[in-house]
Write a protein that holds these residues in place. Structure first.
Motif, PDB file in Angstrom:
ATOM      1  N   ILE A 146       0.843  -1.194   0.000  1.00  0.00           N
ATOM      2  CA  ILE A 146       0.000   0.000   0.000  1.00  0.00           C
ATOM      3  C   ILE A 146       0.877   1.242   0.000  1.00  0.00           C
ATOM      4  O   ILE A 146       1.898   1.288   0.684  1.00  0.00           O
ATOM      5  N   GLY A 147       0.484   2.212  -0.795  1.00  0.00           N
ATOM      6  CA  GLY A 147       1.136   3.513  -0.789  1.00  0.00           C
ATOM      7  C   GLY A 147       0.585   4.349   0.357  1.00  0.00           C
ATOM      8  O   GLY A 147      -0.611   4.320   0.633  1.00  0.00           O
ATOM      9  N   LEU A 148       1.449   5.066   1.041  1.00  0.00           N
ATOM     10  CA  LEU A 148       1.046   5.889   2.171  1.00  0.00           C
ATOM     11  C   LEU A 148       0.953   7.351   1.756  1.00  0.00           C
ATOM     12  O   LEU A 148       1.561   7.768   0.765  1.00  0.00           O
ATOM     13  N   SER A 149       0.207   8.137   2.515  1.00  0.00           N
ATOM     14  CA  SER A 149       0.036   9.551   2.199  1.00  0.00           C
ATOM     15  C   SER A 149       1.352  10.319   2.275  1.00  0.00           C
ATOM     16  O   SER A 149       1.472  11.404   1.717  1.00  0.00           O
ATOM     17  N   THR A 150       2.362   9.746   2.918  1.00  0.00           N
ATOM     18  CA  THR A 150       3.682  10.378   3.023  1.00  0.00           C
ATOM     19  C   THR A 150       4.499  10.197   1.756  1.00  0.00           C
ATOM     20  O   THR A 150       5.596  10.727   1.642  1.00  0.00           O
ATOM     21  N   GLY A 151       3.989   9.385   0.811  1.00  0.00           N
ATOM     22  CA  GLY A 151       4.744   9.072  -0.404  1.00  0.00           C
ATOM     23  C   GLY A 151       5.545   7.795  -0.253  1.00  0.00           C
ATOM     24  O   GLY A 151       6.175   7.337  -1.196  1.00  0.00           O
ATOM     25  N   SER A 152       5.514   7.200   0.917  1.00  0.00           N
ATOM     26  CA  SER A 152       6.230   5.953   1.180  1.00  0.00           C
ATOM     27  C   SER A 152       5.281   4.771   0.926  1.00  0.00           C
ATOM     28  O   SER A 152       4.213   4.937   0.337  1.00  0.00           O
ATOM     29  N   TYR A 153       5.652   3.593   1.379  1.00  0.00           N
ATOM     30  CA  TYR A 153       4.823   2.415   1.202  1.00  0.00           C
ATOM     31  C   TYR A 153       5.085   1.415   2.327  1.00  0.00           C
ATOM     32  O   TYR A 153       6.065   1.514   3.052  1.00  0.00           O
ATOM     33  N   GLU A 154       4.195   0.457   2.481  1.00  0.00           N
ATOM     34  CA  GLU A 154       4.344  -0.668   3.403  1.00  0.00           C
ATOM     35  C   GLU A 154       4.073  -1.944   2.608  1.00  0.00           C
ATOM     36  O   GLU A 154       3.171  -1.981   1.775  1.00  0.00           O
ATOM     37  N   ILE A 155       4.832  -2.978   2.885  1.00  0.00           N
ATOM     38  CA  ILE A 155       4.624  -4.298   2.285  1.00  0.00           C
ATOM     39  C   ILE A 155       4.219  -5.239   3.413  1.00  0.00           C
ATOM     40  O   ILE A 155       4.907  -5.331   4.424  1.00  0.00           O
ATOM     41  N   ILE A 156       3.104  -5.919   3.240  1.00  0.00           N
ATOM     42  CA  ILE A 156       2.613  -6.871   4.224  1.00  0.00           C
ATOM     43  C   ILE A 156       2.794  -8.260   3.631  1.00  0.00           C
ATOM     44  O   ILE A 156       2.406  -8.513   2.496  1.00  0.00           O
ATOM     45  N   PHE A 157       3.385  -9.171   4.425  1.00  0.00           N
ATOM     46  CA  PHE A 157       3.650 -10.507   3.900  1.00  0.00           C
ATOM     47  C   PHE A 157       3.662 -11.536   5.012  1.00  0.00           C
ATOM     48  O   PHE A 157       3.800 -11.204   6.186  1.00  0.00           O
ATOM     49  N   ALA A 158       3.505 -12.800   4.635  1.00  0.00           N
ATOM     50  CA  ALA A 158       3.657 -13.918   5.570  1.00  0.00           C
ATOM     51  C   ALA A 158       5.105 -14.361   5.519  1.00  0.00           C
ATOM     52  O   ALA A 158       5.664 -14.564   4.444  1.00  0.00           O
ATOM     53  N   GLY A 159       5.698 -14.482   6.694  1.00  0.00           N
ATOM     54  CA  GLY A 159       7.078 -14.954   6.767  1.00  0.00           C
ATOM     55  C   GLY A 159       7.148 -16.463   6.646  1.00  0.00           C
ATOM     56  O   GLY A 159       6.126 -17.150   6.529  1.00  0.00           O
TER      57      GLY A 159
END
Length: 82
Positions: free
Chosen positions: A16-29
Motif C-alpha cells: 500500500i502507498g502511504l500519504s507520506t509518499g512511502s509504502y508498506e509491504i505486508i507478507f507472511a514470513g
C-alpha cells in the motif's frame, strides 16, 4: 538459520502507498506469521503474531485515521502509521 522475514513461498503479499509518499509491504514470513516491511527495510510482526493459511495473500488498506487495516482470512491487525 533462516529468519522468519523470508517470504513464505505458499503465500502472496500486500502493498500500500502511504500519504507520506512511502509504502508498506505486508507478507507472511517463513513461519506463516504476518509482517510489515517499511520502505527503509524495517520489519515488524503484526498483531502480536497473526498467522496466515497457506496459498493466501494478505489484504491491506488505510483507514480514515491513517492506520493500516490488514486482513488475512479471519484475522485482522491494526497498525499505526510509520
Amino acid at each position: 538459520m533462516q529468519t522468519p522475514w523470508i517470504l513464505d513461498p505458499d503465500s502472496g503479499l500486500g502493498i500500500i502507498g502511504l500519504s507520506t509518499g512511502s509504502y508498506e509491504i505486508i507478507f507472511a514470513g517463513s513461519d506463516r506469521m504476518l509482517y510489515a516491511m517499511a520502505a527503509n527495510g524495517a520489519v515488524t510482526l503484526l498483531g502480536n503474531g497473526l498467522g496466515m493459511a497457506p496459498h493466501t495473500s494478505p489484504a491491506v488498506a488505510a483507514d480514515q485515521s491513517g492506520h493500516l487495516e490488514v486482513a488475512s482470512g479471519p484475522a485482522r491487525a491494526r497498525t499505526s502509521p510509520p
